[in-house]
Design a protein around this motif. Structure first.
Motif, mmCIF file in Angstrom:
data_model
loop_
_atom_site.group_PDB
_atom_site.id
_atom_site.type_symbol
_atom_site.label_atom_id
_atom_site.label_comp_id
_atom_site.label_asym_id
_atom_site.label_seq_id
_atom_site.Cartn_x
_atom_site.Cartn_y
_atom_site.Cartn_z
ATOM 1 N N MET A 1 0.845 -1.152 0.000
ATOM 2 C CA MET A 1 0.000 0.000 0.000
ATOM 3 C C MET A 1 0.899 1.225 0.000
ATOM 4 N N LEU A 2 0.657 2.138 -0.903
ATOM 5 C CA LEU A 2 1.431 3.380 -0.956
ATOM 6 C C LEU A 2 0.709 4.467 -0.176
ATOM 7 N N VAL A 3 1.470 5.180 0.651
ATOM 8 C CA VAL A 3 0.929 6.243 1.478
ATOM 9 C C VAL A 3 1.795 7.472 1.304
ATOM 10 N N GLU A 4 1.172 8.639 1.199
ATOM 11 C CA GLU A 4 1.933 9.874 1.118
ATOM 12 C C GLU A 4 2.507 10.202 2.478
ATOM 13 N N GLY A 5 3.790 10.556 2.515
ATOM 14 C CA GLY A 5 4.464 10.803 3.773
ATOM 15 C C GLY A 5 4.500 12.259 4.131
ATOM 16 N N PRO A 6 5.111 12.591 5.239
ATOM 17 C CA PRO A 6 5.763 11.681 6.182
ATOM 18 C C PRO A 6 4.739 10.803 6.902
ATOM 19 N N VAL A 7 5.212 9.648 7.388
ATOM 20 C CA VAL A 7 4.330 8.648 7.973
ATOM 21 C C VAL A 7 4.850 8.226 9.344
ATOM 22 N N GLU A 8 3.920 8.076 10.265
ATOM 23 C CA GLU A 8 4.227 7.538 11.589
ATOM 24 C C GLU A 8 3.296 6.343 11.789
ATOM 25 N N VAL A 9 3.876 5.154 12.050
ATOM 26 C CA VAL A 9 3.103 3.930 12.196
ATOM 27 C C VAL A 9 3.265 3.412 13.623
ATOM 28 N N VAL A 10 2.139 3.115 14.255
ATOM 29 C CA VAL A 10 2.159 2.516 15.590
ATOM 30 C C VAL A 10 1.970 1.013 15.409
ATOM 31 N N LEU A 11 2.944 0.228 15.875
ATOM 32 C CA LEU A 11 2.918 -1.222 15.730
ATOM 33 C C LEU A 11 2.078 -1.875 16.827
ATOM 34 N N ASP A 12 1.814 -3.173 16.668
ATOM 35 C CA ASP A 12 1.010 -3.921 17.628
ATOM 36 C C ASP A 12 1.550 -3.841 19.051
ATOM 37 N N ASP A 13 2.877 -3.779 19.180
ATOM 38 C CA ASP A 13 3.486 -3.737 20.520
ATOM 39 C C ASP A 13 3.515 -2.328 21.120
ATOM 40 N N GLY A 14 2.959 -1.359 20.403
ATOM 41 C CA GLY A 14 2.908 0.015 20.888
ATOM 42 C C GLY A 14 4.069 0.881 20.459
ATOM 43 N N SER A 15 5.100 0.269 19.874
ATOM 44 C CA SER A 15 6.242 1.061 19.407
ATOM 45 C C SER A 15 5.851 1.826 18.140
ATOM 46 N N THR A 16 6.604 2.872 17.867
ATOM 47 C CA THR A 16 6.315 3.733 16.718
ATOM 48 C C THR A 16 7.515 3.753 15.780
ATOM 49 N N VAL A 17 7.239 3.664 14.477
ATOM 50 C CA VAL A 17 8.277 3.820 13.465
ATOM 51 C C VAL A 17 7.881 4.983 12.563
ATOM 52 N N VAL A 18 8.881 5.725 12.086
ATOM 53 C CA VAL A 18 8.633 6.952 11.338
ATOM 54 C C VAL A 18 9.415 6.929 10.036
ATOM 55 N N SER A 19 8.799 7.444 8.986
ATOM 56 C CA SER A 19 9.491 7.663 7.716
ATOM 57 C C SER A 19 9.172 9.078 7.256
ATOM 58 N N ASP A 20 10.197 9.818 6.847
ATOM 59 C CA ASP A 20 9.984 11.179 6.364
ATOM 60 C C ASP A 20 9.992 11.257 4.837
#
Length: 51
Positions: A1-20
């Motif tokens: 799935m393509l998403v326009e960034g920047p993007v912040e994703v919250v994972l199942d374990d509650g951690s967050t990953v970011v892409s600019d």
């Protein structure tokens, strides 16, 4: 799935990953070794042919 960034994703374990990046490919099949980012691992799956 393509998403326009920047993007912040919250994972199942509650951690967050970011892409600019200005466009991000998110993995929806969970085969990616760099989940949640898509690394095109879904392409290597062998297709089953009907007999």
């Amino acid at each position: 799935m393509l998403v326009e960034g920047p993007v912040e994703v919250v994972l199942d374990d509650g951690s967050t990953v970011v892409s600019d990046r200005f466009t991000v490919a998110l993995c929806v099949c969970r085969r990616s070794r760099s989940f949640p980012w898509c690394d095109t691992s879904h392409r290597s799956r062998e297709k089953r042919h009907s007999a």
